[in-house]
Design a protein around this motif. Structure first.
Motif, PDB file in Angstrom:
ATOM      1  N   ALA A  16       0.833  -1.207   0.000  1.00 14.20           N
ATOM      2  CA  ALA A  16       0.000   0.000   0.000  1.00 14.20           C
ATOM      3  C   ALA A  16       0.866   1.255   0.000  1.00 14.20           C
ATOM      4  CB  ALA A  16      -0.924  -0.001   1.222  1.00 14.20           C
ATOM      5  N   ALA A  17       1.906   1.238   0.842  1.00 15.49           N
ATOM      6  CA  ALA A  17       2.815   2.385   0.901  1.00 15.49           C
ATOM      7  C   ALA A  17       3.486   2.599  -0.447  1.00 15.49           C
ATOM      8  CB  ALA A  17       3.860   2.176   1.989  1.00 15.49           C
ATOM      9  N   ALA A  18       3.889   1.523  -1.114  1.00 14.08           N
ATOM     10  CA  ALA A  18       4.548   1.640  -2.418  1.00 14.08           C
ATOM     11  C   ALA A  18       3.637   2.336  -3.416  1.00 14.08           C
ATOM     12  CB  ALA A  18       4.951   0.260  -2.922  1.00 14.08           C
ATOM     13  N   ARG A  19       2.379   1.935  -3.454  1.00 14.58           N
ATOM     14  CA  ARG A  19       1.441   2.561  -4.397  1.00 14.58           C
ATOM     15  C   ARG A  19       1.236   4.039  -4.079  1.00 14.58           C
ATOM     16  NH1 ARG A  19      -1.056  -2.498  -3.544  1.00 14.58           N
ATOM     17  NH2 ARG A  19      -2.472  -1.644  -1.967  1.00 14.58           N
ATOM     18  N   LEU A  20       1.007   4.339  -2.811  1.00 16.13           N
ATOM     19  CA  LEU A  20       0.683   5.713  -2.424  1.00 16.13           C
ATOM     20  C   LEU A  20       1.900   6.620  -2.422  1.00 16.13           C
ATOM     21  CD1 LEU A  20      -1.838   4.952   0.475  1.00 16.13           C
ATOM     22  CD2 LEU A  20      -2.364   5.723  -1.848  1.00 16.13           C
ATOM     23  N   PHE A  21       3.036   6.126  -1.944  1.00 13.90           N
ATOM     24  CA  PHE A  21       4.257   6.944  -1.936  1.00 13.90           C
ATOM     25  C   PHE A  21       4.657   7.328  -3.352  1.00 13.90           C
ATOM     26  CE2 PHE A  21       6.050   5.126   2.330  1.00 13.90           C
ATOM     27  CZ  PHE A  21       5.172   5.930   3.032  1.00 13.90           C
ATOM     28  N   TYR A  22       4.551   6.374  -4.268  1.00 14.81           N
ATOM     29  CA  TYR A  22       4.949   6.670  -5.641  1.00 14.81           C
ATOM     30  C   TYR A  22       3.958   7.629  -6.308  1.00 14.81           C
ATOM     31  CZ  TYR A  22       6.732   6.151 -10.363  1.00 14.81           C
ATOM     32  OH  TYR A  22       7.263   6.410 -11.611  1.00 14.81           O
TER      33      TYR A  22
END
Length: 203
Positions: A16-22
């Motif tokens: 989830a962090a990967a999707r949102l951070f990017y």
């Protein structure tokens, strides 16, 4: 049992962090957004990561590991120095061609580093990644040139790669990386033609 239930909470949070951070940036993305995207309680995040900073570092390290996997998949077919250099460029092109929520936005690691203060663990991790990429290029080039020439050429190719990634991210498409790979091909061909191969090197 659903697919989401079978995935450990830590991995769901990282994904989830990967999707949102990017898509939105690390600073702009709050804990609530991450836990909602992951489908876990806020306490679950703190059970797996001591802080948001630790989650950001884990994200950066995961992006590094992801790129290495892309490169290794390409490197399995390498039979020459030229192929090895292309594998590095193609791994970045593979990254650019992946599906993203708001499209391709450039190198996720450089984007992350731009949000972090100098000397932070995250920026250090990004620096190590870029150094490793340049080192991989140099390793391939040592088949064509003595160590000093290989390192100098690897630095030039690394700069070319970073410039192409920046332009590709700004324009939201990967063709800049294809152009950069063709430029890199020309550099490597010139290196081979100049005959800098060491006694122990194999063209």
């Amino acid at each position: 049992m659903s697919g989401r239930t079978r995935v450990p909470a830590r991995q769901r949070l990282l994904d989830a962090a990967a999707r949102l951070f990017y898509a939105d940036g690390m600073v702009a993305t709050g804990i609530d957004a991450i836990t909602a995207e992951a489908g876990v309680a806020k306490m679950s995040l703190y059970n797996n990561f001591a802080s948001k900073d630790e989650l950001m570092l884990a994200y950066i390290e995961a992006r590094h590991a992801e790129w290495l996997e892309l490169y290794r998949a390409r490197a399995e077919r390498v039979t020459s120095a030229e192929d090895g250099v292309r594998a590095v460029f193609d791994a970045y092109a593979d990254h650019a061609s992946a599906a993203y929520v708001h499209g391709f936005r450039g190198c996720g690691l450089l984007n992350a580093a731009a949000e972090l203060p100098a000397g932070s663990p995250g920026r250090d991790a990004v620096r190590r990644h870029k150094e490793q990429v340049e080192s991989i290029l140099a390793e391939h080039l040592t088949a064509l040139a003595e160590h000093e020439v290989a390192e100098r050429t690897a630095e030039q190719l690394a700069f070319l790669l970073e410039g192409a990634m920046t332009r590709a991210g700004l324009e939201g498409r990967a063709d800049r990386l294809e152009h950069a790979r063709m430029m890199a091909d020309a550099v490597v061909e010139r290196l081979r033609a100049e005959g800098h191969t060491t006694a122990g090197g194999t063209p």
